[in-house]
Motif scaffolding. Structure first.
Motif, short mmCIF file in Angstrom:
data_model
loop_
_atom_site.label_atom_id
_atom_site.label_comp_id
_atom_site.label_asym_id
_atom_site.label_seq_id
_atom_site.Cartn_x
_atom_site.Cartn_y
_atom_site.Cartn_z
N GLY A 38 38.10 44.55 39.69
CA GLY A 38 36.73 44.90 39.31
C GLY A 38 36.09 43.91 38.35
O GLY A 38 34.88 43.94 38.13
N ASN A 39 36.90 43.02 37.78
CA ASN A 39 36.39 41.99 36.86
C ASN A 39 36.46 40.60 37.49
O ASN A 39 36.71 39.62 36.79
CB ASN A 39 37.20 42.02 35.56
CG ASN A 39 36.81 43.17 34.65
OD1 ASN A 39 35.65 43.31 34.27
ND2 ASN A 39 37.77 44.00 34.31
N ASN A 40 36.23 40.52 38.81
CA ASN A 40 36.28 39.24 39.53
C ASN A 40 37.62 38.53 39.32
O ASN A 40 37.68 37.32 39.23
CB ASN A 40 35.12 38.32 39.11
CG ASN A 40 33.78 38.85 39.54
OD1 ASN A 40 33.66 39.40 40.64
ND2 ASN A 40 32.78 38.72 38.69
N TYR A 41 38.67 39.34 39.22
CA TYR A 41 40.04 38.84 39.07
C TYR A 41 40.21 37.97 37.83
O TYR A 41 41.02 37.05 37.81
CB TYR A 41 40.48 38.09 40.33
CG TYR A 41 40.44 38.98 41.56
CD1 TYR A 41 41.48 39.87 41.83
CD2 TYR A 41 39.34 38.99 42.41
CE1 TYR A 41 41.43 40.72 42.92
CE2 TYR A 41 39.28 39.84 43.50
CZ TYR A 41 40.33 40.70 43.75
OH TYR A 41 40.28 41.55 44.83
N ASP A 42 39.45 38.28 36.80
CA ASP A 42 39.57 37.58 35.51
C ASP A 42 40.95 37.87 34.92
O ASP A 42 41.36 39.02 34.80
CB ASP A 42 38.46 38.06 34.56
CG ASP A 42 38.32 37.18 33.32
OD1 ASP A 42 39.36 36.83 32.73
OD2 ASP A 42 37.18 36.85 32.95
N LEU A 43 41.67 36.82 34.55
CA LEU A 43 43.02 36.98 34.01
C LEU A 43 43.11 36.58 32.54
O LEU A 43 44.20 36.37 32.01
CB LEU A 43 44.01 36.15 34.83
CG LEU A 43 44.17 36.56 36.30
CD1 LEU A 43 45.11 35.60 37.01
CD2 LEU A 43 44.68 37.99 36.42
N VAL A 87 47.87 45.92 32.66
CA VAL A 87 46.52 46.18 33.17
C VAL A 87 46.63 46.46 34.67
O VAL A 87 47.23 45.66 35.40
CB VAL A 87 45.58 44.97 32.93
CG1 VAL A 87 44.21 45.23 33.54
CG2 VAL A 87 45.45 44.68 31.44
N PRO A 88 46.06 47.56 35.15
CA PRO A 88 46.14 47.89 36.58
C PRO A 88 45.41 46.86 37.45
O PRO A 88 44.41 46.28 37.03
CB PRO A 88 45.46 49.26 36.68
CG PRO A 88 45.41 49.78 35.29
CD PRO A 88 45.35 48.61 34.39
N LYS A 89 45.92 46.66 38.66
CA LYS A 89 45.31 45.71 39.58
C LYS A 89 43.84 46.04 39.84
O LYS A 89 43.00 45.14 39.93
CB LYS A 89 46.07 45.70 40.90
CG LYS A 89 45.54 44.69 41.90
CD LYS A 89 46.18 44.81 43.26
CE LYS A 89 45.46 45.85 44.10
NZ LYS A 89 45.88 45.83 45.52
N ALA A 113 38.94 32.55 44.08
CA ALA A 113 39.72 32.64 45.32
C ALA A 113 41.22 32.56 45.05
O ALA A 113 42.00 33.34 45.61
CB ALA A 113 39.29 31.54 46.28
N ILE A 114 41.64 31.63 44.19
CA ILE A 114 43.07 31.49 43.93
C ILE A 114 43.60 32.68 43.14
O ILE A 114 44.72 33.16 43.36
CB ILE A 114 43.40 30.14 43.23
CG1 ILE A 114 44.91 29.88 43.24
CG2 ILE A 114 42.86 30.10 41.81
CD1 ILE A 114 45.51 29.72 44.60
N PHE A 120 39.77 32.33 33.82
CA PHE A 120 38.45 32.98 33.80
C PHE A 120 37.34 32.18 34.47
O PHE A 120 36.19 32.62 34.49
CB PHE A 120 38.04 33.30 32.36
CG PHE A 120 38.02 32.10 31.45
CD1 PHE A 120 36.99 31.17 31.48
CD2 PHE A 120 39.05 31.89 30.54
CE1 PHE A 120 36.98 30.07 30.64
CE2 PHE A 120 39.06 30.79 29.70
CZ PHE A 120 38.02 29.88 29.75
N GLY A 121 37.64 31.00 35.05
CA GLY A 121 36.62 30.19 35.70
C GLY A 121 35.83 31.01 36.72
O GLY A 121 36.39 31.81 37.47
N SER A 122 34.52 30.79 36.78
CA SER A 122 33.65 31.63 37.61
C SER A 122 33.35 31.05 38.98
O SER A 122 32.68 31.68 39.79
CB SER A 122 32.33 31.89 36.87
OG SER A 122 31.70 30.65 36.56
N SER A 123 33.82 29.82 39.26
CA SER A 123 33.52 29.22 40.57
C SER A 123 34.23 29.99 41.68
O SER A 123 35.19 30.73 41.44
CB SER A 123 33.96 27.75 40.59
OG SER A 123 35.37 27.66 40.70
#
Length: 511
Positions: free
Chosen positions: A463-468, A456-458, A361-362, A353-356
């Motif tokens: 849409g959530n900044n790729y929050d995992l 969870v759909p891609k 990017a990763i 969940f890091g926001s940097s």
């Protein structure tokens, strides 16, 4: 996990070594590991002899068949006078294991001196020399006296004979010894628990033709678990070519600690991997140019600290421009894998969940350009007593062309052990359920976000900044609780007040 009785015996051996003047904990660990390895060579030789006697088929021996060579076996020298035993170990056995080639100890002359092989005698096994011998070149036998050696040998023999049959000896004993290091958990010098390693291997099951890598191998635990999985599933069907592959190039590990490399090499040799590719290498630096070579990557890379920006390989910075090792290693895994290669790795929760920009990017790279399959959130007690960090297992396949449709999330709540420092065995264990559900992801489609696992759909992840983070998508069911009305509570309080008053009046009468 080793018991309290075993820990007490290890502590006694440790105290004897300290009393002999060796006070550096890592040196103690090294010396014990050498002796464990020497004993295990004899155990393996006894297995070879038993197989040969049973089948009549000749088996290549570890020890030279001469009188001098057989005298190097643990079972032969352990009952000797302490001075003789010290002489055999320090002058013959230890120098000999430093020159092992092809899983065999060198020949000795009549005086017990090592006979140097002719040039080219080991050309066929030259990889053995680089994988094992070169990391033993600077190893030193530091046990100071025959008396201290006798105490250690007697203590280890007691452990093996009465307490440690069937256990993952190299790992479990080493794990306990590392608990005595003040730096344990800070420099990444602790094992990933065996049951977690085995779970991860089951999520990306290797085949006999795969090449497997751990670029932060430590004691080679992941490579050993992968080897055990291959043997368990394919031993009866493997071809001679596959066995040759298994013994060598199938397994690759990198580390920047020469002590860990020595322990890795010894650990792998005891699992019939006689010439693995174990190399001294800073995996994320410019000295490592390996790309597209492996079918499987299994790793628990360093979480803490940063690296020198100048030394980081440019193609890793192109994926995630950062100095954080946990992000750089994810980019490295992708580079190391062939197309279609699979990875199961452990990451700290901050990666999810890091926001940097580097964090996002990763994650975007994994989701958009490859196939991210699973995020398994693990409880924070999994790595106790060495670290209490919350972690997750990522499972993905390198495609270079996307492929992520849905990401499977699982909330692991129990791993079969208590989540405190004691890590005692418990009945609660989600690992079998994780493996079973992952193998049948088609059945997960109907699960609700309130359940322990769900898809969870891609598009939602993007849409959530790729929050995992699983908490971003998990829904919590709130069960309404009905409380008494204020009037009822006040009535109860008045009733209690009357009871107290009556009780006080009775006490006054008694006085």
């Amino acid at each position: 996990m080793i018991t309290g009785a075993i820990k007490n015996k290890v502590d006694k051996i440790w105290t004897d070594i300290w009393a002999g003047g060796i006070t550096n904990p890592l040196t103690v660990i090294e010396q014990l590991t050498y002796l464990m390895f020497i004993r295990s060579l004899d155990e393996k030789e006894l297995e070879n002899e038993a197989f040969e006697n049973l089948t009549g088929q000749p088996v290549e021996k570890i020890f030279p068949q001469s009188e001098q060579g057989q005298a190097m076996r643990w079972s032969r020298f352990q009952e000797r006078d302490p001075r003789e035993m010290f002489d055999v170990l320090s002058r013959r056995v230890f120098p000999a294991i430093k020159q092992m080639r092809g899983g065999k100890l060198p020949e000795l002359d009549a005086d017990g001196n090592i006979i140097e092989p002719d040039d080219g005698a080991f050309d066929e096994k030259s990889t053995d020399v680089t994988a094992f011998s070169r990391y033993m070149e600077d190893a030193m036998f530091l046990i100071p006296t025959p008396q201290v050696l006798q105490k250690i040998v007697t203590g280890l023999e007691d452990l093996y004979e009465h307490d440690l049959a069937g256990l993952d000896m190299q790992g479990d004993l080493y794990e306990y010894m590392l608990s005595k290091l003040s730096t344990a958990g800070q420099n990444g010098q602790f094992r990933t628990p065996k049951h977690i390693r085995e779970m991860m291997v089951e999520l990306v099951p290797p085949t006999p033709d795969d090449k497997i890598c751990d670029p932060a191998c430590g004691t080679a635990g992941f490579l050993v678990s992968a080897a055990e999985s291959v043997r368990r599933r394919f031993e009866s069907t493997m071809t001679p070519e596959q066995w040759k592959h298994f013994a060598g190039e199938m397994f690759t590990g990198f580390d920047t600690d020469r002590t860990m490399l020595r322990i890795s090499a010894m650990n792998l040799m005891l699992h019939s991997i006689t010439h693995p590719e174990i190399d001294y290498k800073d995996s994320v630096s410019k000295q490592n140019n390996i790309a597209g070579q492996f079918d499987v990557v299994l790793a628990n890379p360093p979480f803490k600290g940063t690296v020198d920006a100048e030394s980081i390989h440019d193609n890793l910075k192109a994926v995630t421009n950062t100095k954080k090792t946990e992000l750089l290693f994810l980019a490295l895994f992708l580079r190391l894998l062939k197309k279609g290669g699979r990875c199961a790795c452990i990451v700290p929760d901050g990666v999810l969940f890091g926001s940097s920009k580097a964090h996002q990017a990763i994650r975007r790279e994994l989701v958009e350009n490859h196939q991210l399959q699973a995020v398994i959130s693990m409880p924070s007690g999994v790595f106790k007593p060495y670290a209490g960090v919350s972690t997750a297992v990522l499972v993905f396949t390198k495609t270079g062309a996307g492929g992520t449709e849905n990401v499977w999330f699982y909330d692991m709540k129990a791993d079969g052990f208590s989540l405190d420092d004691k890590r005692s065995e418990t009945q609660e264990n989600d690992i079998p359920d994780i493996i079973e559900r992952f193998r049948h992801l088609d059945k997960e489609a109907g699960r609700q976000r309130t359940e322990q696992s769900f898809l969870v759909p891609k598009e939602e992840i993007a849409g959530n900044n790729y929050d995992l983070s699983i908490n971003k998508y998990k829904k919590v069911e709130y069960v309404p609780v009905e409380y008494p009305s204020t009037a009822e509570i006040m009535a109860d309080l008045h009733e209690l007040e009357l009871e107290i008053t009556e009780g006080l009046a009775e006490l006054e009468e008694m006085l």
